[in-house]
Design a protein around this motif. Sequence first.
Motif, PDB file in Angstrom:
ATOM      1  N   GLU A   1       0.503  -1.659   0.272  1.00  0.00           N
ATOM      2  CA  GLU A   1       0.441   0.516   0.259  1.00  0.00           C
ATOM      3  C   GLU A   1       0.946   0.865  -0.544  1.00  0.00           C
ATOM      4  O   GLU A   1       0.925   2.528  -0.806  1.00  0.00           O
ATOM      5  CB  GLU A   1      -0.556   0.170   1.420  1.00  0.00           C
TER       6      GLU A   1
ATOM      7  N   GLU B   1       0.968   4.544  -3.159  1.00  0.00           N
ATOM      8  CA  GLU B   1       0.984   5.573  -2.614  1.00  0.00           C
ATOM      9  C   GLU B   1       1.771   6.552  -3.184  1.00  0.00           C
ATOM     10  O   GLU B   1       1.851   7.451  -3.920  1.00  0.00           O
ATOM     11  CB  GLU B   1       0.693   5.994  -1.751  1.00  0.00           C
TER      12      GLU B   1
ATOM     13  N   TRP C   1      -6.975   5.893  -6.364  1.00  0.00           N
ATOM     14  CA  TRP C   1      -6.398   4.862  -5.820  1.00  0.00           C
ATOM     15  C   TRP C   1      -7.681   3.941  -5.941  1.00  0.00           C
ATOM     16  O   TRP C   1      -7.762   2.908  -6.018  1.00  0.00           O
ATOM     17  CB  TRP C   1      -6.201   4.939  -4.549  1.00  0.00           C
TER      18      TRP C   1
END
Length: 603
Positions: free
Chosen positions: A184, A188, A236
């Motif tokens: 994750e 990002e 996202w």
Amino acid sequence: MQSTSIASSSGFQPQFFSTSAQPMQVSVTASADSAAPAETIHYAPERHGTFEAFRLSEDFQTVNAQMRTDVAALVAFIGTHEPSRADHVSNQFNTFFENLDAGAFGDLVDTIYRHGLPALHEAALMVSGDSAAIGPDDKARAIMQLADGVTVCAPGVTANLAGAARDLALGAGGLREKVWKAKEQMVEQMLQGHLSGWYQRHIRHQRDQHRLLGDRESELQAFYRNNEIHFVSEIWDWMADRLGLPEKKDPLCVSMPFAGGQVPEDFKTDWLESIRDSLKPSVIAMTLAEEMLSMYQKDVQKAGMGLEGQLDPDTVRLLADVARATSERLGFPADQSLNLYSLVAIEDTGYRVRCDPAPLAVEILARMDKLGLIAGQPVDQGRWTEKPGGPVFTLFVYEELAWKVEGFVNPLQRLEWRNVDRWEAQPVILKDLHDWSEAQKEAPAIPPEGALRHVIAKTLPDVCLHEIPNAWVTENATHQALRDQLGLGLAAYASHIEPRWPAQLNRLIKECKRDDVQLPALYESYMQAPGAKVLPPIRLVMDCYDRTCHAHRLQVLKHWPSHPVIDRWLRSRMKLVEWVAFTTKRFGYLGSHKWAPIEWPTY
């Protein structure tokens, strides 16, 4: 030279990209003070009705009191463990309280009370609790992340609080949770990079077209900084199902100030493919290994030991005790502690805590394999010895991770690479690849590109520049790794690759066309290059020339010497008096700047 790479499947298993395979959220109260309440009161429409009704209820006062208690605990912790940051953290939270009391969050304040404050409470419990899986350094980093994320808009505050709480929860779990946390964070970071680059290219294009008047450029830059979290959250969520990510569900949708308000679909698709291709087991294993090795190094020093020293039974025992303690902090059961030899190199009568994370990355990769996360297996790429009669080494490669094993000489014997207790993984350096190359049957052989990329990442730029044979670099990914490590700007990099890899210059020109690079940007990179100035390839100059307005062409080209192609195109657009004025300026500049090149390179 001939390449001896052996094709093999690799990568994560499909489940890694499935939302159904996400780790279960770690129980916060299990890691925190046992006196913590089992249920946290927060705003819930199904319970309180409208937010105004919630404001008038007793729960509102209870939630606010809990919020201030949570923040006080966080500030107290940071005051003890990171006193130099205590004032900053305290000021950030005070600003948050002031904004909350002043109604600065407007109609979206309910998102903070509904989703943000429960996340804050969970994070506070994780930080103030006694969880051995989260060390003080990690807790301090989490508090600073929380503090830095509470002075933006309501949805931004909520997203930042939720993100910090999730990172803590995943960090408190075992290896599977840590793999997902690294995934994750990587997504990002890569998404931020893609978005920022796309946005800056639009600003540069508007600047080149004289569309940025007054303070418009600074306004656009500030707009991006203030809204990046919303831009990232929107894309996202667009990618979430295809990458196996939890959705952020940001309630605030912010339009871009150009491109019709949205990032075009083809860009988002390209970014998705690029991010998915970058999510490799070898990369995540190295990322985790770097973090874990850094933690072990600090723990060794806190135990009163040096990172290298003389070896005796007591020292070995203490190093192993620290390794077990570090492993426990990382969430590994006592019977699954990290292998000491992945952390420490034993050399004759001394020891040295490793600085290269590759051996530990191999161990992490093996554990990921046992969890059923990875596809394929490392490939045995052949043997070599540094000198006649010396130890025999075998090169193993998995994606971007390479290591060597000493003493494995039977080509018919299958090495059980996951048995790190029996086969010690050792780091591979550039000298090893040279020795390997000369020892192969088709010598000199081209090393596997994954091994070369692995070595490039830890080799000094100047060494990469002079000691990596041109023939070794055959794949686009390796060219990109070399470009990143060399740290060359556009003009210098183009000059570097033109005589060595002409096909890569074609690829670079295509990138410049895609990114709308014009002559001013090319000239800026030329001027920023340290040392003696080297002119960019004329092919790249003319490609940028085609996209540049006439005035900007003249502004740049007066700094560079005459070239028949450039002069022919310029002369066709200018009157005689203009041409004479331009050539006079160019002659004057080159004559007054002795460092400026006066001839274009020929290869």
